[in-house]
Design an enzyme around this catalytic site. Structure first.
Site, PDB file in Angstrom:
ATOM      1  N   GLU A 140       0.825  -1.224   0.000  1.00 57.92           N
ATOM      2  CA  GLU A 140       0.000   0.000   0.000  1.00 57.92           C
ATOM      3  C   GLU A 140       0.854   1.267   0.000  1.00 57.92           C
ATOM      4  OE1 GLU A 140      -3.004   0.744  -0.551  1.00 57.92           O
ATOM      5  OE2 GLU A 140      -3.697  -1.314  -0.627  1.00 57.92           O
TER       6      GLU A 140
HETATM    7  C1  LIG Z   1       2.620  -9.723  -0.060  1.00 57.45           C
HETATM    8  C2  LIG Z   1       2.422  -8.580  -1.006  1.00 57.45           C
HETATM    9  C3  LIG Z   1       1.136  -8.189  -1.343  1.00 57.45           C
HETATM   10  C4  LIG Z   1       0.941  -7.146  -2.255  1.00 57.45           C
HETATM   11  N1  LIG Z   1      -0.337  -6.836  -2.669  1.00 57.45           N
HETATM   12  C5  LIG Z   1      -0.501  -5.980  -3.730  1.00 57.45           C
HETATM   13  C6  LIG Z   1      -1.778  -5.815  -4.346  1.00 57.45           C
HETATM   14  O1  LIG Z   1      -2.787  -6.373  -3.919  1.00 57.45           O
HETATM   15  N2  LIG Z   1      -1.865  -5.004  -5.428  1.00 57.45           N
HETATM   16  C7  LIG Z   1      -0.778  -4.354  -5.960  1.00 57.45           C
HETATM   17  O2  LIG Z   1      -0.914  -3.652  -6.945  1.00 57.45           O
HETATM   18  N3  LIG Z   1       0.454  -4.489  -5.388  1.00 57.45           N
HETATM   19  C8  LIG Z   1       0.612  -5.282  -4.294  1.00 57.45           C
HETATM   20  N4  LIG Z   1       1.845  -5.454  -3.726  1.00 57.45           N
HETATM   21  C9  LIG Z   1       2.984  -4.677  -4.241  1.00 57.45           C
HETATM   22  C10 LIG Z   1       3.457  -3.621  -3.248  1.00 57.45           C
HETATM   23  O3  LIG Z   1       2.497  -2.607  -3.114  1.00 57.45           O
HETATM   24  C11 LIG Z   1       4.837  -3.113  -3.755  1.00 57.45           C
HETATM   25  O4  LIG Z   1       5.740  -4.163  -3.482  1.00 57.45           O
HETATM   26  C12 LIG Z   1       5.262  -1.835  -3.097  1.00 57.45           C
HETATM   27  O5  LIG Z   1       4.428  -0.781  -3.502  1.00 57.45           O
HETATM   28  C13 LIG Z   1       6.709  -1.463  -3.445  1.00 57.45           C
HETATM   29  O6  LIG Z   1       6.993  -1.628  -4.799  1.00 57.45           O
HETATM   30  P1  LIG Z   1       8.285  -2.483  -5.247  1.00 57.45           P
HETATM   31  O7  LIG Z   1       8.212  -3.769  -4.502  1.00 57.45           O
HETATM   32  O8  LIG Z   1       8.353  -2.535  -6.702  1.00 57.45           O
HETATM   33  O9  LIG Z   1       9.507  -1.661  -4.657  1.00 57.45           O
HETATM   34  P2  LIG Z   1      10.233  -0.443  -5.388  1.00 57.45           P
HETATM   35  O10 LIG Z   1       9.234   0.535  -5.878  1.00 57.45           O
HETATM   36  O11 LIG Z   1      11.222  -0.979  -6.352  1.00 57.45           O
HETATM   37  O12 LIG Z   1      11.003   0.226  -4.167  1.00 57.45           O
HETATM   38  C14 LIG Z   1      12.222  -0.309  -3.615  1.00 57.45           C
HETATM   39  C15 LIG Z   1      12.670   0.590  -2.473  1.00 57.45           C
HETATM   40  O13 LIG Z   1      12.928   1.916  -2.964  1.00 57.45           O
HETATM   41  C16 LIG Z   1      12.181   2.878  -2.234  1.00 57.45           C
HETATM   42  N5  LIG Z   1      11.763   3.956  -3.141  1.00 57.45           N
HETATM   43  C17 LIG Z   1      11.189   3.842  -4.358  1.00 57.45           C
HETATM   44  N6  LIG Z   1      10.922   5.054  -4.877  1.00 57.45           N
HETATM   45  C18 LIG Z   1      11.306   5.959  -3.959  1.00 57.45           C
HETATM   46  C19 LIG Z   1      11.258   7.393  -3.876  1.00 57.45           C
HETATM   47  N7  LIG Z   1      10.718   8.115  -4.845  1.00 57.45           N
HETATM   48  N8  LIG Z   1      11.747   7.995  -2.757  1.00 57.45           N
HETATM   49  C20 LIG Z   1      12.267   7.257  -1.748  1.00 57.45           C
HETATM   50  N9  LIG Z   1      12.331   5.907  -1.762  1.00 57.45           N
HETATM   51  C21 LIG Z   1      11.843   5.266  -2.846  1.00 57.45           C
HETATM   52  C22 LIG Z   1      10.993   2.116  -1.670  1.00 57.45           C
HETATM   53  O14 LIG Z   1      10.483   2.743  -0.499  1.00 57.45           O
HETATM   54  C23 LIG Z   1      11.620   0.756  -1.384  1.00 57.45           C
HETATM   55  O15 LIG Z   1      12.231   0.782  -0.137  1.00 57.45           O
HETATM   56  C24 LIG Z   1       2.065  -6.459  -2.782  1.00 57.45           C
HETATM   57  C25 LIG Z   1       3.364  -6.847  -2.417  1.00 57.45           C
HETATM   58  C26 LIG Z   1       3.541  -7.905  -1.563  1.00 57.45           C
HETATM   59  C27 LIG Z   1       4.946  -8.327  -1.242  1.00 57.45           C
END
Ligand SMILES: Cc1cc2nc3c(=O)[nH]c(=O)nc-3n(C[C@H](O)[C@H](O)[C@H](O)COP(=O)(O)OP(=O)(O)OC[C@H]3O[C@@H](n4cnc5c(N)ncnc54)[C@H](O)[C@@H]3O)c2cc1C
Length: 589
Positions: A438
Site C-alpha cells: 500500500e
Molecule cells: C505480499 C504482497 C502483497 C501485495 N499486494 C498488492 C496488491 O494487492 N496489489 C498491488 O498492486 N500491489 C501489491 N503489492 C505490491 C506492493 O504494493 C509493492 O511491493 C510496493 O508498492 C513497493 O513496490 P516495489 O516492490 O516494486 O519496490 P520499489 O518501488 O522498487 O522500491 C524499492 C525501495 O525503494 C524505495 N523507493 C522507491 N521510490 C522511492 C522514492 N521516490 N523515494 C524514496 N524511496 C523510494 C521504496 O520505499 C523501497 O524501499 C504487494 C506486495 C507484496 C509483497
C-alpha cells in the site's frame, strides 16, 4: 499457540467516552447506532475472531495457499470459515444498505478490522480488498456497474482486488505498461501482467472483481495517462448471472516470509474484457479512493498484530520465572520475569503505544465519516484534510511500531520466541509486509511532507496544530494533567520548529528534506498519539469514580507514554536537522 482476547473494554470506552467530534455526532445516518448496538456487534465480532479465525492463522502458516494446475487453493479450514463469515454478514458490516450492507460506521468497523488483524491477517486479506473495491466502485462506477457488481461484493460471494504493480512498476506507477484497447461496444480489452496481487485468485468466492490500472493506446506517458478498469475473472451477463471465463489467468503465486495463507498472485491479462471506471486518464485519482481508505486499514493491521503480540508477551511474563529482581522478597527460587524493570518497560512501551494508537484511529474514524457524509461542504472538506494529513502517519507509524512491538514481544519469550512452538515469531513475519505494501512507509513520509504538509491553500498542518494547542489550553489548570499538557506543549514546539525547518529547506535543499521525511512523520505521529492520550486523560479523571481500576490504569499508562515514549521526538528532530552532508556526499564502494 498464541491466544487472543478482543479488547472490547477499551473499544467500548472509546466508543462511549471519546466521541468528541461534534460533526460526527450530527450525522443523521448514524443516529441509531448507540452503545448497545456497538457492544452487541463487538461481542459477536470477538466470538468469531477469537474462536473461528484465530486457529486459521497457524493453519495457514503451516499449510500455505497453493497453486496447482492453474488453480489456487486456500489453506485448510479457510473455505468453511469464509462461508460462515459471509453468512454472518461480516463483509457487509460497513457497506451501504442500498447494496445490501448494514451501514455500520467506521467508528465500529475499524475495531472489527483490528480484531481480524489480530486473529489472522492472511484470512482478513481475502475480504479486505473487497471492501476496497466496493468503495472505489461506489464512488466512481456508473449506476449500472454499481447495480451489477456491488450487491455480490457486499454479500461476499464475489471478492475484489487492486491491480497496480507490474514487474518494472512498483512505487513509480508512471512506468506501468498494461494496455487497454477500446472495442466497438465500448468495453476494453486488457493485456499485460500484474504481480503481487493480494487475493488475485482463490477458491473462496464464485467470482473475483479486479480493479486494474492500464493505459489506452493514445494515453500520455507517466501517471497522467493511466485509466482504471473493472475486469471480472468470470464475465457477468446483463442479468447479473455468470457467463464465460474472462481472459485473466493466474501465472503463479508467491512464496513468502509471512502471511502465507494469503495468496499473492501473478496475473496475466490476455485480451480480458474490462469496463472503464471513472474518466479516461484519471484512473490514479479513482484508485486513490480505494488506496487512501486501505492505507488506514493497513495501519490498523499493524495495531491488531501489536495487540495480540502484547497480550501473549504479557501472559508469558506472568508465568516465566528467571533470576531475582533488585528488590526481590522471594526466599528460595526465582522471580517472575514481569517483575524485572526492563521487561516492565518493554511491556509498557507496547501497551502505551497500542492504546494511544487505538484512540488515534478512533479519532480518525470519526473524521473519515464526517469527510464522507457531512452535509456541510466546508466541514466535509476540513475533515477530509485531516484524514489526508493523518493517513500516512497511521499507515507508517502503526506498522513500524508493529515491527518494534512484535520484535520486543519475541524478546520477552527469549529463545522460545524465536523457535516456532509459541507462535510469536509468526506475528513478526506476518507484520513485516505492512510497512511495504500500500505504498512503502518511505513513500508515505514523502507523501506527507511533499504533498500534504506543503498544502498552503488550506494550511492543514496549521489547523491541526491549533486543535492540539486548544486541547493543551483546556487542561492547563487541571492539577494532575497540567504537567503532561506542558510536556506536550514542549514537544509540539519542537514539531513546529521542525515544520518551519522543512519549509525553509524545501527552497534550498530538497535532499535535506527528503532525508528528514521519515523523522518528521515519526514526530507528527508521536504528537498525534500524545494528543489522543491527553483526551483520554481528561475523560479518565472525570470518570474516575465510575471505574477506578480502569481509569487508574489509563492514567499510569499515559504517564509512561509522556515520560518514556514521547521524548523520542528529540532524537528524530536532532538527527533530521543535521542535514545530508554525510549522506549525499558519501561514496559507497
Ligand atoms: C505480499 C504482497 C502483497 C501485495 N499486494 C498488492 C496488491 O494487492 N496489489 C498491488 O498492486 N500491489 C501489491 N503489492 C505490491 C506492493 O504494493 C509493492 O511491493 C510496493 O508498492 C513497493 O513496490 P516495489 O516492490 O516494486 O519496490 P520499489 O518501488 O522498487 O522500491 C524499492 C525501495 O525503494 C524505495 N523507493 C522507491 N521510490 C522511492 C522514492 N521516490 N523515494 C524514496 N524511496 C523510494 C521504496 O520505499 C523501497 O524501499 C504487494 C506486495 C507484496 C509483497
Amino acid at each position: 499457540m498464541v491466544t487472543y482476547t478482543a479488547p472490547i473494554n477499551d473499544m467500548m470506552f472509546l466508543f462511549e467516552k471519546l466521541k468528541d467530534n461534534p460533526h460526527y455526532c450530527e450525522l443523521e445516518k448514524y443516529k441509531e447506532v448507540n452503545s448497545d448496538l456497538a457492544k452487541d456487534i463487538l461481542e459477536q465480532a470477538a466470538k468469531i475472531t477469537e474462536n473461528l479465525i484465530l486457529p486459521l492463522a497457524k493453519a495457514g502458516d503451516e499449510i500455505p495457499a497453493t497453486f496447482e494446475n492453474g488453480t489456487v487453493r486456500t489453506p485448510p479450514g479457510y473455505k468453511e470459515a469464509y462461508k460462515k463469515f459471509i453468512e454472518d454478514g461480516w463483509v457487509s458490516l460497513s457497506c451501504d444498505p442500498e447494496y445490501g450492507g448494514q451501514g455500520i460506521p467506521k467508528t465500529i468497523s475499524a475495531f472489527f478490522d483490528e480484531m481480524l488483524s489480530s486473529s489472522s491477517l492472511s484470512f482478513k486479506l481475502y475480504s479486505e480488498l473487497s471492501i476496497g473495491a466496493y468503495n472505489c466502485i461506489l464512488h466512481h462506477g456508473t449506476e449500472s456497474i454499481k447495480k451489477k457488481f456491488l450487491p455480490k461484493i457486499v454479500k461476499g460471494t464475489w471478492s475484489g482486488t487492486m491491480c497496480l504493480t507490474e514487474p518494472a512498476c512498483g512505487t513509480d506507477l508512471g512506468l506501468l505498461k498494461t494496455k487497454a484497447v477500446e472495442q466497438p461496444d465500448g468495453t476494453f480489452e486488457l493485456s499485460g501482467q500484474k504481480i503481487f496481487i493480494t487475493s488475485g485468485d482463490h477458491d473462496l468466492t464464485e467470482n473475483i472483481i479486479h480493479l486494474v490500472l492500464a493505459r489506452t493506446p493514445d494515453a500520455p506517458s507517466g501517471t497522467k495517462g493511466i485509466s482504471l478498469f473493472l475486469v471480472p475473472k468470470i464475465q457477468v451477463k446483463e442479468d447479473g448471472s455468470l457467463g464465460p471465463r474472462n481472459g485473466v489467468s493466474t501465472n503463479s503465486i508467491e512464496s513468502k516470509m509471512g502471511i502465507k495463507g494469503s495468496a499473492t498472485c501473478v496475473l496475466n491479462f490476455d485480451g480480458a474484457i474490462g469496463y472503464m471506471i471513472g474518466p479516461k486518464n484519471k484512473g490514479l485519482g479513482s484508485m486513490f479512493t480505494m488506496m487512501n481508505l486501505e492505507r488506514i486499514v493497513v495501519g490498523i493491521q499493524g495495531l491488531g498484530i501489536s495487540e495480540i503480540a502484547y497480550q501473549n508477551a504479557l501472559n508469558y511474563s506472568k508465568e516465566r520465572k528467571q533470576g531475582k529482581t533488585n528488590n526481590s522478597k522471594t526466599q528460595n527460587g526465582t522471580d517472575l520475569i514481569i517483575d524485572h524493570a526492563d521487561i516492565r518497560r518493554s511491556l509498557l512501551n507496547m501497551k502505551s503505544t497500542i492504546e494511544g494508537e487505538r484512540a488515534l484511529s478512533f479519532w480518525l474514524a470519526q473524521q473519515t465519516e464526517v469527510s464522507l457524509h457531512h452535509s456541510d461542504k466546508k466541514i466535509k472538506q476540513e475533515a477530509s484534510d485531516f484524514v489526508s494529513l493523518i493517513t500516512p502517519v497511521v499507515k507508517s507509524l502503526f506498522t513500524d511500531m508493529g515491527m518494534e512491538i512484535t520484535s520486543d514481544a519475541m524478546q520477552i519469550f527469549g529463545g522460545y520466541g524465536y523457535t516456532k512452538d509459541q507462535g510469536i515469531e509468526q506475528l513478526y513475519r506476518d507484520n513485516r509486509i505492512t510497512p511495504i505494501y500500500e505504498g512503502t512507509n518511505s513513500i508515505q513520509s514523502v507523501d506527507l511532507v511533499f504533498r500534504k504538509l506543503i498544502n498552503k491553500d488550506r494550511n492543514v498542518i496549521g489547523r491541526y496544530i491549533k486543535s492540539i494547542e486548544e486541547e493543551i489550553k483546556k487542561n492547563k489548570n487541571h492539577p494532575q494533567i497540567k504537567p503532561l499538557a506542558e510536556t506536550l506543549n514542549h514537544y509540539l514546539k519542537i514539531m513546529i520548529n521542525f515544520t518551519v525547518w522543512i519549509e525553509k529547506n524545501m527552497k534550498v535543499s530538497k535532499d535535506d528534506v527528503s532525508a528528514a521525511c521519515n523523522d518528521y512523520l515519526k514526530v507528527l505521529g508521536l504528537i498525534a498519539l500524545a494528543y489522543s492520550w491527553l483526551k483520554v486523560l481528561a475523560v479518565s479523571y472525570k470518570e474516575m469514580n465510575t471505574n477506578k481500576k480502569f481509569f487508574e490504569d489509563k492514567i499510569e499508562t499515559a504517564n509512561f507514554f509522556f515520560k518514556r515514549v514521547l521524548p523520542r521526538i528529540d532524537a528524530h528532530y536532532n538527527s533530521a536537522i543535521s542535514g545530508t552532508k554525510y549522506i549525499m556526499d558519501f561514496k559507497f564502494s
